[in-house]
Motif scaffolding. Structure first.
Motif, short mmCIF file in Angstrom:
data_model
loop_
_atom_site.label_atom_id
_atom_site.label_comp_id
_atom_site.label_asym_id
_atom_site.label_seq_id
_atom_site.Cartn_x
_atom_site.Cartn_y
_atom_site.Cartn_z
N PHE A 44 -8.05 -4.99 -6.56
CA PHE A 44 -7.54 -6.36 -6.51
C PHE A 44 -6.03 -6.31 -6.61
CE2 PHE A 44 -8.54 -5.35 -10.90
CZ PHE A 44 -7.44 -5.80 -11.61
N GLY A 45 -5.39 -7.33 -6.08
CA GLY A 45 -3.94 -7.35 -6.06
C GLY A 45 -3.36 -7.99 -7.31
N VAL A 46 -2.37 -7.35 -7.89
CA VAL A 46 -1.65 -7.90 -9.04
C VAL A 46 -0.28 -8.33 -8.56
CG1 VAL A 46 -0.62 -7.39 -11.29
CG2 VAL A 46 -2.91 -6.52 -10.72
N THR A 66 0.97 -5.13 -6.25
CA THR A 66 0.42 -3.77 -6.31
C THR A 66 -1.10 -3.86 -6.41
OG1 THR A 66 2.40 -3.06 -7.51
CG2 THR A 66 0.50 -1.59 -7.60
N LEU A 67 -1.79 -3.02 -5.66
CA LEU A 67 -3.24 -2.96 -5.74
C LEU A 67 -3.64 -2.28 -7.04
CD1 LEU A 67 -5.79 -3.57 -3.93
CD2 LEU A 67 -5.79 -1.12 -3.44
N ARG A 90 1.52 -0.59 -2.93
CA ARG A 90 2.17 -1.90 -2.92
C ARG A 90 1.82 -2.62 -1.62
NH1 ARG A 90 8.22 -0.35 -3.62
NH2 ARG A 90 7.45 1.38 -2.37
N PHE A 91 1.92 -3.93 -1.68
CA PHE A 91 1.60 -4.73 -0.50
C PHE A 91 2.48 -5.97 -0.44
CE2 PHE A 91 -1.28 -6.04 -3.93
CZ PHE A 91 -1.00 -7.40 -4.01
N GLN A 92 2.52 -6.56 0.74
CA GLN A 92 3.22 -7.84 0.93
C GLN A 92 2.19 -8.87 1.34
OE1 GLN A 92 6.77 -7.73 3.27
NE2 GLN A 92 7.24 -9.85 2.77
#
Length: 196
Positions: A44-46, A66-67, A90-92
């Motif tokens: 899940f994404g934080v 961040t996942l 990491r993600f956007q």
């Protein structure tokens, strides 16, 4: 990079790649999230909360997060569910939507891992400071291979999570894509922690 749909867990804290996360889960939407992640092995994404609160109405998450992958479960002394997780990629966030149960989902684009870069000599003191901090704190990070202290990304992320920085400063460090630039920013913060 294609967009991927993931559940988001907005927090009043920043999670870094490789960093630890311990959460107390009590809201139905997050119990559902944990159940789903445990069932299919997903993360899940934080994201740092920009507006709102952790509990209650859905909060507005930062665009870079961040996942988190769950590594352990426990029952806390108050009877609630506790989880341990570790930061991953990491993600956007491209778009968000709120499901019926109040859980925020994001269409995200994952970032590639940072290139392996050695800590430049001018930032060697940061690696030494980190090693001393980890020796005092102990835990898994203190037992890492000595070579990790030569890795600019690892040193930057560990210092960023350990130093008592404001959350917007930590978010800035998370969003940087150049590990040496992150060390330069940390070097800029260091004078405030020196004893006078």
């Amino acid at each position: 990079m294609p967009l991927v749909d993931i559940p988001l867990f907005p927090l009043s804290a920043v999670l870094f790649p490789g960093g630890p996360l311990n959460l107390r889960i009590f809201e139905r939407r997050y119990l559902d999230l944990v159940r789903d992640c445990a069932r299919d092995g997903s993360g899940f994404g934080v994201c740092l909360i920009l507006a709102g609160r952790e509990a209650g109405d859905p909060a507005v998450p930062a665009a870079i997060g961040t996942l988190a992958r769950i590594t352990d479960f426990c029952t806390l002394p108050d009877g609630l569910l506790g989880i341990s997780a570790e930061g991953g990629e990491r993600f956007q966030v491209a778009t968000t939507r709120v499901r019926d149960n109040g859980l925020v989902h994001g269409e995200v684009r994952f970032w590639p891992d940072e290139p392996g870069v050695e800590v430049p000599p001018e930032h060697g003191l940061l690696a030494t400071i980190l090693e001393r901090l980890l020796d005092q704190v102990g835990g898994a990070a203190a037992k890492v291979d000595r070579a990790r202290y030569d890795d600019a990304s690892w040193v930057g992320f560990r210092l960023a999570e350990m130093l008592p920085l404001a959350q917007p400063e930590k978010q800035l460090l998370l969003q940087m894509t150049d590990p040496v630039q992150r060390l330069e920013q940390l070097q800029h913060y260091m004078p405030r922690f020196q004893r006078g």
